[in-house]
Design an enzyme around this catalytic site. Structure first.
Site, PDB file in Angstrom:
ATOM      1  N   GLU A 152      10.873  -2.327   1.814  1.00 40.48           N
ATOM      2  CA  GLU A 152       9.534  -2.867   1.617  1.00 40.48           C
ATOM      3  C   GLU A 152       9.141  -2.643   0.156  1.00 40.48           C
ATOM      4  OE1 GLU A 152       6.559  -1.176   0.856  1.00 40.48           O
ATOM      5  OE2 GLU A 152       5.311  -2.950   0.989  1.00 40.48           O
TER       6      GLU A 152
ATOM      7  N   ASP B  86       9.434   2.232   3.398  1.00 36.70           N
ATOM      8  CA  ASP B  86       8.164   1.911   2.735  1.00 36.70           C
ATOM      9  C   ASP B  86       8.169   2.347   1.268  1.00 36.70           C
ATOM     10  OD1 ASP B  86       5.223   1.251   3.009  1.00 36.70           O
ATOM     11  OD2 ASP B  86       5.105   3.311   2.281  1.00 36.70           O
TER      12      ASP B  86
HETATM   13  C1  OTU Z   1       2.989  -0.014   1.199  1.00 32.42           C
HETATM   14  O1  OTU Z   1       2.192  -0.643   0.208  1.00 32.42           O
HETATM   15  C2  OTU Z   1       2.338  -0.259   2.560  1.00 32.42           C
HETATM   16  O2  OTU Z   1       2.588  -1.587   2.979  1.00 32.42           O
HETATM   17  C3  OTU Z   1       0.873   0.004   2.387  1.00 32.42           C
HETATM   18  O3  OTU Z   1       0.135  -0.320   3.561  1.00 32.42           O
HETATM   19  C4  OTU Z   1       0.698   1.467   2.023  1.00 32.42           C
HETATM   20  O4  OTU Z   1      -0.644   1.667   1.634  1.00 32.42           O
HETATM   21  C5  OTU Z   1       1.598   1.874   0.839  1.00 32.42           C
HETATM   22  O5  OTU Z   1       2.913   1.347   0.876  1.00 32.42           O
HETATM   23  C6  OTU Z   1       1.771   3.386   0.814  1.00 32.42           C
HETATM   24  O6  OTU Z   1       2.493   3.791   1.951  1.00 32.42           O
HETATM   25  O7  OTU Z   1       4.236  -2.698  -1.760  1.00 32.42           O
HETATM   26  O8  OTU Z   1       5.871  -0.822  -1.894  1.00 32.42           O
HETATM   27  O9  OTU Z   1      -0.865  -2.358  -3.224  1.00 32.42           O
HETATM   28  O10 OTU Z   1      -0.021  -2.938  -0.612  1.00 32.42           O
HETATM   29  O11 OTU Z   1       1.561  -0.290  -2.431  1.00 32.42           O
HETATM   30  C7  OTU Z   1       4.537  -0.421  -1.640  1.00 32.42           C
HETATM   31  C8  OTU Z   1      -0.999  -1.434  -2.180  1.00 32.42           C
HETATM   32  C9  OTU Z   1       3.792  -1.647  -1.338  1.00 32.42           C
HETATM   33  C10 OTU Z   1       0.083  -1.658  -1.147  1.00 32.42           C
HETATM   34  C11 OTU Z   1       1.438  -1.553  -1.771  1.00 32.42           C
HETATM   35  C12 OTU Z   1       2.493  -1.632  -0.668  1.00 32.42           C
END
Ligand code: OTU
Length: 661
Positions: A329, A287
């Site tokens: 991600e 993530d």
């Molecule tokens: C990712 O977030 C997760 O998918 C989100 O659900 C979390 O809030 C976040 O990390 C923190 O853990 O592209 O690379 O714009 O959609 O930060 C990070 C807000 C992500 C999130 C975005 C996304």
């Protein structure tokens, strides 16, 4: 270094266990040594990039090798067999049979035990890769960012089940050909995680896993940083009384960023990953990877060291658990997300092209921007694969490729503002929520389920069968294109996309959720037909049937959708996206009409791809029906076709008949 590490393990093994266990482990140690030897050059290069110049660099390398060997020796036999099988099938995660899905256990069915009862449902959808969203972990009661503030990677949320049940579920999934995907929030852990708790209790070693800055330190970094949640968070730092410092919190205040300039942090996080893989997880969703390396004076995103961190994690997984894969991600422009994608980094990565362009093409009834981006970024290197989605649990990310926009004379701010208006302005079939007034650019971010964005919510509100029909066709179109593009399609069960579920506004009544409109597309599964109108039930039935049919055809009949290149076809018709896929067994032309009007594709654009006389549309109403393409191909509004040359396909289908699927 390696021989020293292996020698120590060999000595320990000879002193332990019964004779049979000892010989089994000694044999496995030999396999581990070979894998470690193969990874050593990359691993050394990654560590040099991260920690070059440190006198303890050799010791750091030794620590990581010991970790990988230890976890390799702990790996259960059944998973070792999976590793062995997949070492001869490197594309196990990216074949046409691979169809992913993602769900919140709590919002989908409640518990791990109940999820085990859904195996037949998942198999009906031909799901063979399932992402359990991180609410499955132990997380803080509140402010846990939908599970992305993880307190313990080794504990399951007690309301959902236990780690033993999770291991058993993974084993059941494995028996049914379903690869479990688990999140690893490599950028941060919750402020209730043992590492954070130890730091708060004064453990200086664990405090070194984080950034604990004084006001001057915070003020030095802050001016260069963007803000992920500008409307919710005023700063990237959060004061903590126990540490007496400002902790780095790029996301929510409960998510403490990890400091990878400290090699101990890297080793600790790698240990959590290898633990999860030894429980049976087969894909780890890394993530928020862009944020992994902080550098003063920069926005601390996509620093070159990020690739070295991912490469280190990947090398350790290749040694200890080679039958698994890392998924990066990041939701940014295609050029940037592809930096994370590689056989020596993350072999899988989220694809922002589908997330942005499927909706852009629908809004404009024009696929030329998408075609331009796919020409540049639609393909990935051998051994790698995109993960393709129509929607995720997050906001819609309109991150576009600047070069493609320039080539078409598209002004991106205008484009984004137009999309904000189309999907969130209320004047069209779409119904979206504003997520944040994103201060980093002039566009409003939006949230919403596929059903609501495609027009189902308004059609049902209006009781309008024509609008409902158009919305169902739009959803079928999006899924048909998604399943045909290079990569693994991921069905968004988090938003009820298997059944056209619309926005769930209940979050607005929840004090802890109401400021984060992403919850509008994180739905409680709703299959209670009692409260639904006949029109809504018909819509859900059609979306579900379409999803089942399309997934079945891809998984059963479309070897050309294996990992491999696509070729964009210029048809001269802006509303039509056309591309060819082929591998040794099959050649397919995908034609997708993104407009509400019929479109005719001239035969000259098809001949070069094997379509000269007659074709079969593999997802046509009369599956298997031969149609002439001599005069061209007529596409109905929002229709997608998967066209294969009839003669070759008929031969192939005869083979299929003798070879039970
Ligand atoms: C990712 O977030 C997760 O998918 C989100 O659900 C979390 O809030 C976040 O990390 C923190 O853990 O592209 O690379 O714009 O959609 O930060 C990070 C807000 C992500 C999130 C975005 C996304």
């Amino acid at each position: 270094m390696l021989s020293h590490v292996i020698g120590r393990f060999r000595r320990e093994l000879h002193a332990a266990g019964d004779a049979e266990d000892r010989s089994r482990q000694v044999r496995h140690l030999q396999a581990l040594e070979l894998r470690a030897h193969a990874q050593l050059p990359k691993l050394s290069a990654h560590l040099e990039a991260l920690y070059g110049g440190r006198r303890d660099l050799p010791a750091q390398l030794g620590t990581l090798l010991e970790l990988a060997i230890t976890k390799g020796l702990e790996r259960p036999d059944e998973l070792r067999q999976l590793d062995a099988a997949r070492e001869h099938d490197p594309s196990w995660f990216s074949s046409h049979k691979r169809i992913g899905a993602a769900l919140y256990v709590d919002r989908h069915c409640g518990t791990l035990g109940k999820l085990e009862q859904e195996i037949s449902y998942l198999k009906l959808l031909n799901v063979s890769m399932l992402h359990l969203m991180p609410t499955v972990y132990k997380t803080p009661e509140k402010n846990n960012d939908g599970g992305y503030a993880i307190s313990d990677f080794r504990s399951v949320n007690p309301a959902i089940g236990t780690m033993e049940e999770l291991r058993d579920l993974f084993a059941t999934f494995r028996k049914n050909g379903i690869s479990p995907v688990m999140d690893v929030t490599v950028n941060h852990v919750a402020d209730e995680h043992a590492w954070a708790r130890a730091a708060q209790a004064g453990d200086t070693e664990k405090r070194g896993y984080f950034f604990a800055l004084d006001a001057a330190g915070r003020d030095a970094y802050e001016p260069h940083l963007g803000r992920v949640f500008p409307d919710i968070r005023r700063s990237n730092f959060t004061w903590n009384d126990d540490t007496g410092r400002y902790m780095w919190t790029s996301f929510m205040s409960s998510q403490w960023d990890l400091n990878y300039a400290n090699p101990a942090t890297l080793a600790a996080m790698a240990g959590e990953q290898l633990f999860l893989l030894n429980q049976g997880a087969e894909v780890l969703r890394m993530d928020a990877v862009p944020w992994l390396w902080k550098e003063l004076g920069t926005d601390c995103k996509y620093r070159p060291q990020v690739q070295a961190i991912l490469g280190t994690f990947n090398a350790l997984c290749r040694i200890a658990a080679p039958g698994t894969v890392l998924l990066a991600e990041a939701i940014h422009e295609p050029e940037r997300i592809k930096r994370n994608l590689g056989t020596d980094r993350c072999p899988m990565a989220y694809n922002t092209i589908t997330l942005a362009h499927l909706w852009d093409a629908l809004a404009h009834a024009d696929a030329s921007f998408m075609a331009e981006v796919l020409k540049r970024h639609g393909n990935t290197a051998p051994g790698t694969s995109f993960l393709n989605m129509v929607r995720t649990h997050d906001e819609m990310g309109f991150y576009f490729d600047k070069e493609s926009a320039a080539a078409l004379g598209i002004d991106l701010d205008t484009r984004r503002r137009g999309l904000g208006e189309f999907y969130g302005g209320g004047g069209t079939h779409a119904k979206a929520q504003a997520f944040l007034a994103n201060n980093n650019s002039t566009h409003m971010l939006l949230t919403g389920t596929t059903g609501s964005l495609a027009g189902l919510e308004k059609a049902i509100e209006a009781g309008d069968p024509q609008q409902m029909d158009a919305a169902v066709r739009r959803i079928r179109l999006l899924n048909s294109v998604l399943l045909g593009l290079p990569g693994v399609p991921m069905l968004n069960l988090m938003g009820g996309d298997d059944r056209g579920q619309v926005n769930d506004y209940s979050y607005q009544a929840d004090e802890t959720l109401r400021t984060d409109s992403r919850w509008v597309n994180r739905v409680q599964r709703d299959v209670d037909f009692k409260a639904k109108s006949p029109l809504e039930i018909e819509a859900m039935d059609r979306v579900f049937s379409d999803t089942v049919d399309l997934n079945r055809v891809r998984a059963r009949d479309m070897p050309a959708f294996d990992a491999g290149p696509m070729q964009v076809i210029d048809t001269g018709k802006a509303p039509v996206l056309a591309f060819a896929r082929q591998n040794g067994q099959q050649e397919v032309v995908v034609l997708a009409n993104f407009s509400p009007s019929p479109q005719k594709v001239d035969p000259q654009h098809l001949r070069a791809h094997g379509l000269t006389e007659a074709a079969i549309d593999k997802i046509g109403a009369n599956e298997g029906q031969v149609q002439s393409v001599v005069a061209g191909v007529e596409l109905a509004p929002y229709q997608c076709m998967w066209l294969v040359p009839a003669d070759r396909e008929l031969d192939r289908s005869r083979i299929l008949q003798t070879d039970p699927a």
